[in-house]
Scaffold this motif. Sequence first.
Motif, mmCIF file in Angstrom:
data_model
loop_
_atom_site.group_PDB
_atom_site.id
_atom_site.type_symbol
_atom_site.label_atom_id
_atom_site.label_comp_id
_atom_site.label_asym_id
_atom_site.label_seq_id
_atom_site.Cartn_x
_atom_site.Cartn_y
_atom_site.Cartn_z
ATOM 1 N N GLU A 20 9.502 -25.126 -2.252
ATOM 2 C CA GLU A 20 9.186 -23.824 -3.180
ATOM 3 C C GLU A 20 9.689 -22.512 -2.809
ATOM 4 O O GLU A 20 8.830 -22.008 -2.701
ATOM 5 N N TYR B 185 10.809 -30.029 -10.286
ATOM 6 C CA TYR B 185 11.445 -29.254 -10.346
ATOM 7 C C TYR B 185 13.123 -29.906 -11.380
ATOM 8 O O TYR B 185 14.019 -28.659 -11.190
ATOM 9 N N ALA C 259 14.261 -25.669 -3.151
ATOM 10 C CA ALA C 259 13.528 -25.688 -4.720
ATOM 11 C C ALA C 259 12.062 -27.232 -3.504
ATOM 12 O O ALA C 259 10.801 -26.413 -4.234
ATOM 13 N N THR D 249 12.681 -18.688 -11.114
ATOM 14 C CA THR D 249 11.899 -19.915 -12.007
ATOM 15 C C THR D 249 11.841 -21.122 -10.986
ATOM 16 O O THR D 249 12.479 -20.866 -9.623
ATOM 17 N N ASN D 250 11.624 -22.563 -11.584
ATOM 18 C CA ASN D 250 11.509 -23.355 -10.810
ATOM 19 C C ASN D 250 12.492 -24.622 -10.880
ATOM 20 O O ASN D 250 12.084 -25.573 -9.903
#
Length: 160
Positions: free
Chosen positions: A128, A157, A125, A139-140
């Motif tokens: 990215e 995040y 995450a 989603t992030n």
Amino acid sequence: MNVKKNEKLEPMVFSLLKLFIQISFPTVAQITTEQFAYWLTDPTKPQPFILDARSQAEYAVSHIKGAVRIDANTSNITALSTVSKATAIVVYCSVGYRSAKAAQQLQSKGYKQIFNLRGGLFQWANEERPIVKSDENLTNLVHPYNVLWGKLLKRIYHAD
């Protein structure tokens, strides 16, 4: 000044944690997020079976697309009942410890191509890379596991 100190300290702590995991589970092969991302986009390679070794609550917030959740705290591997022991399997969790433990258990059950995602979903995450919610929408947000380990995940995040 404090922000700059944390920006330097967190990558160092994450690097030490990854080294600790590698030393603690020497028989478990590690795969970097970069290598794994490339593998997922390479149509010439058979795709790995992806296992998420986090809790149901963590998995529900987000996971890598196609991942099947397993409980890293048990030896129950019913999620793999139809998977050949020769199939490549990539296991991940938040930072890599629970997944390394699960990978080690899979090795003891005869699975041959097991890889632990180095840095786990937090690193994935933070770089990215794509993650999805339970409904498969991008989603992030990531479950931060807890206050301490969540410091390794960029604040933007965090699913609060």
